[in-house]
Design an enzyme around this catalytic site. Structure first.
Site, PDB file in Angstrom:
ATOM      1  N   ASP A 166       0.854  -1.201   0.000  1.00 46.95           N
ATOM      2  CA  ASP A 166       0.000   0.000   0.000  1.00 46.95           C
ATOM      3  C   ASP A 166       0.894   1.258   0.000  1.00 46.95           C
ATOM      4  OD1 ASP A 166      -0.822   0.496   3.546  1.00 46.95           O
ATOM      5  OD2 ASP A 166       0.959  -0.377   2.603  1.00 46.95           O
TER       6      ASP A 166
ATOM      7  N   ASP B 289       6.791   1.133   1.931  1.00 46.71           N
ATOM      8  CA  ASP B 289       6.497   0.126   0.898  1.00 46.71           C
ATOM      9  C   ASP B 289       7.414   0.351  -0.311  1.00 46.71           C
ATOM     10  OD1 ASP B 289       3.840   1.015   2.313  1.00 46.71           O
ATOM     11  OD2 ASP B 289       3.463  -1.043   1.661  1.00 46.71           O
TER      12      ASP B 289
ATOM     13  N   ASN C 267      -2.511   2.674   3.498  1.00 46.82           N
ATOM     14  CA  ASN C 267      -2.006   4.022   3.840  1.00 46.82           C
ATOM     15  C   ASN C 267      -2.896   5.109   3.256  1.00 46.82           C
ATOM     16  OD1 ASN C 267       0.294   3.440   5.394  1.00 46.82           O
ATOM     17  ND2 ASN C 267       1.409   2.832   3.548  1.00 46.82           N
TER      18      ASN C 267
ATOM     19  N   THR D 291       2.920  -6.056   2.731  1.00 42.86           N
ATOM     20  CA  THR D 291       3.414  -4.937   3.549  1.00 42.86           C
ATOM     21  C   THR D 291       2.304  -3.916   3.787  1.00 42.86           C
ATOM     22  OG1 THR D 291       4.180  -3.707   1.598  1.00 42.86           O
ATOM     23  CG2 THR D 291       5.769  -5.203   2.665  1.00 42.86           C
TER      24      THR D 291
ATOM     25  N   PHE E  50      -0.993  -0.777  12.530  1.00 39.44           N
ATOM     26  CA  PHE E  50      -1.865  -0.267  11.465  1.00 39.44           C
ATOM     27  C   PHE E  50      -2.316  -1.347  10.477  1.00 39.44           C
ATOM     28  CE2 PHE E  50      -3.696   2.803   8.667  1.00 39.44           C
ATOM     29  CZ  PHE E  50      -3.411   2.363   7.381  1.00 39.44           C
ATOM     30  N   ASN E  51      -1.401  -2.113   9.894  1.00 44.39           N
ATOM     31  CA  ASN E  51      -1.790  -3.071   8.845  1.00 44.39           C
ATOM     32  C   ASN E  51      -2.822  -4.085   9.339  1.00 44.39           C
ATOM     33  OD1 ASN E  51      -0.107  -1.926   6.954  1.00 44.39           O
ATOM     34  ND2 ASN E  51       1.581  -3.361   7.311  1.00 44.39           N
TER      35      ASN E  51
ATOM     36  N   HIS F 175       9.561   0.184   8.268  1.00 44.58           N
ATOM     37  CA  HIS F 175       8.914  -1.099   8.563  1.00 44.58           C
ATOM     38  C   HIS F 175       8.992  -2.098   7.401  1.00 44.58           C
ATOM     39  CE1 HIS F 175       6.928   1.030  11.920  1.00 44.58           C
ATOM     40  NE2 HIS F 175       6.660   1.983  11.052  1.00 44.58           N
ATOM     41  N   ASP F 176       8.510  -1.696   6.230  1.00 39.54           N
ATOM     42  CA  ASP F 176       8.242  -2.659   5.155  1.00 39.54           C
ATOM     43  C   ASP F 176       9.474  -3.311   4.526  1.00 39.54           C
ATOM     44  OD1 ASP F 176       5.336  -0.780   4.040  1.00 39.54           O
ATOM     45  OD2 ASP F 176       5.568  -2.265   5.623  1.00 39.54           O
TER      46      ASP F 176
END
Ligand code: RIB
Ligand code: CA
Length: 311
Positions: free
Chosen positions: A10, A15, A40, A126, A166-167, A240-241
């Site tokens: 996203d 990402d 996102n 992700t 979040f995800n 993060h991703d």
């Protein structure tokens, strides 16, 4: 043999960095497809962003398919406060991509790729897990043919709520379907992604790399860092991703723990929580490997070498 992957994302600044790692010729990954999902920002915007990043990375032959516009049950809750209205604020990439999406829906492309494979494709989500859950529900025959699901999401604490990352928070029902599917799962949650911090010395080193990909990633990093260092008080942006992608390139940089993970889908205040049960806490079978620690020097060495590989 290059590890075959489908990246479900996203974009989203981090990402985009995961795509950069996955697409680098330095690394042993073969991108079979990129699929997008509402997260996102809305799926139209993040699909446009995925295409723009493919143009930047020269991913002309990788099919990009648009996916779910809404979570399975709840209404979409985006994260524009982190990634900006476009989902990729702070960059000067051309607004309109050259690359086009394929006609297939992301869920159908995932099913087709997995069914046609020899069981050697890893799915790397992700973003929210909506597409993966829909693919599993639409065609359960893919379950034994998915090599692994190596995902960014969850954690023993949250960033969207005190309990939920979040995800997972965007679509906890989808996460529950995926975690209970029986597919081998590697989960990279906040416990480890908050160790992947783009501190100022690393930003300095990256800003000296002179190629269009590195320059664009630095624009993303600068925007993303303002949020993480400014609003959220981190010493650097938490990327993060790229973590699940880095794991596929060099698993030795992570320490993983075999755990049971259950997803909260009913809690008024805990919706989207990934309940991580360690040894002996439950008689329910372990269903995931959970990333506990990251070797930051190895991670950033890979990230920076990958950026340089686009020169
Ligand atoms: O919680 C971090 C996750 O949410 C990352 O995937 C980021 O891109 C956002 O989607
Ligand atoms: Ca993401």
């Amino acid at each position: 043999m290059n590890r075959r992957i489908i990246l479900d994302c996203d974009p989203g600044h981090d990402d985009a960095m995961a795509m950069m790692l996955a697409a680098s010729k330095l690394n042993n990954l073969k991108l079979e497809a990129i699929t997008t999902v509402a997260g996102n920002v809305d799926v139209e915007k993040n699909t446009n962003n995925a295409l723009r990043i493919c143009d930047l990375l020269g991913l002309n032959d990788v099919p990009v398919a648009k996916g779910a516009a809404q979570p399975l049950i709840r209404k979409m809750k985006a994260a524009a406060h982190v990634h900006g209205q476009s989902g990729l604020d702070g960059t000067t990439l051309p607004v309109e991509p050259f690359k086009q999406i394929v006609k297939q829906h992301a869920v159908d492309l995932i099913i087709e790729k997995i069914i046609d494979s020899d069981g050697d494709i890893t799915i790397v989500p992700t973003g929210p897990l909506t597409n993966i859950a829909l693919a599993i529900r639409k065609e359960p025959k893919i379950i034994p043919k998915i090599k692994e699901i190596v995902l960014m999401g969850g954690g023993t604490y949250g960033n969207r709520t005190p309990a939920a990352e979040f995800n997972i928070y965007v679509d906890a029902e989808a996460a529950k379907i995926v975690l209970e599917s029986g597919v081998p799962i590697e989960m990279f949650g906040l416990d480890v992604t908050h160790q992947a911090l783009a501190t100022s010395d690393r930003m300095m080193e990256m800003s000296a790399i002179n190629n269009p990909v590195a320059k664009a990633v630095m624009q993303m990093m600068n925007f993303y860092s303002q949020i993480y260092q400014g609003k959220l008080g981190f010493t650097g942006a938490a990327v993060h991703d790229p973590c699940p992608v880095a794991y596929l390139i060099d698993p030795t940089m992570f320490e993983m723990e075999r755990v049971r993970i259950d997803i909260e889908t009913k809690g008024e205040f805990t919706y989207g929580m990934t309940c991580v049960y360690t040894n002996g806490m439950t008689d329910r079978e372990p269903n995931a490997n959970f990333a506990r620690t990251l070797n930051q020097d190895k991670f950033w060495d890979l990230f920076i070498r990958s950026l340089k590989s686009y020169s």
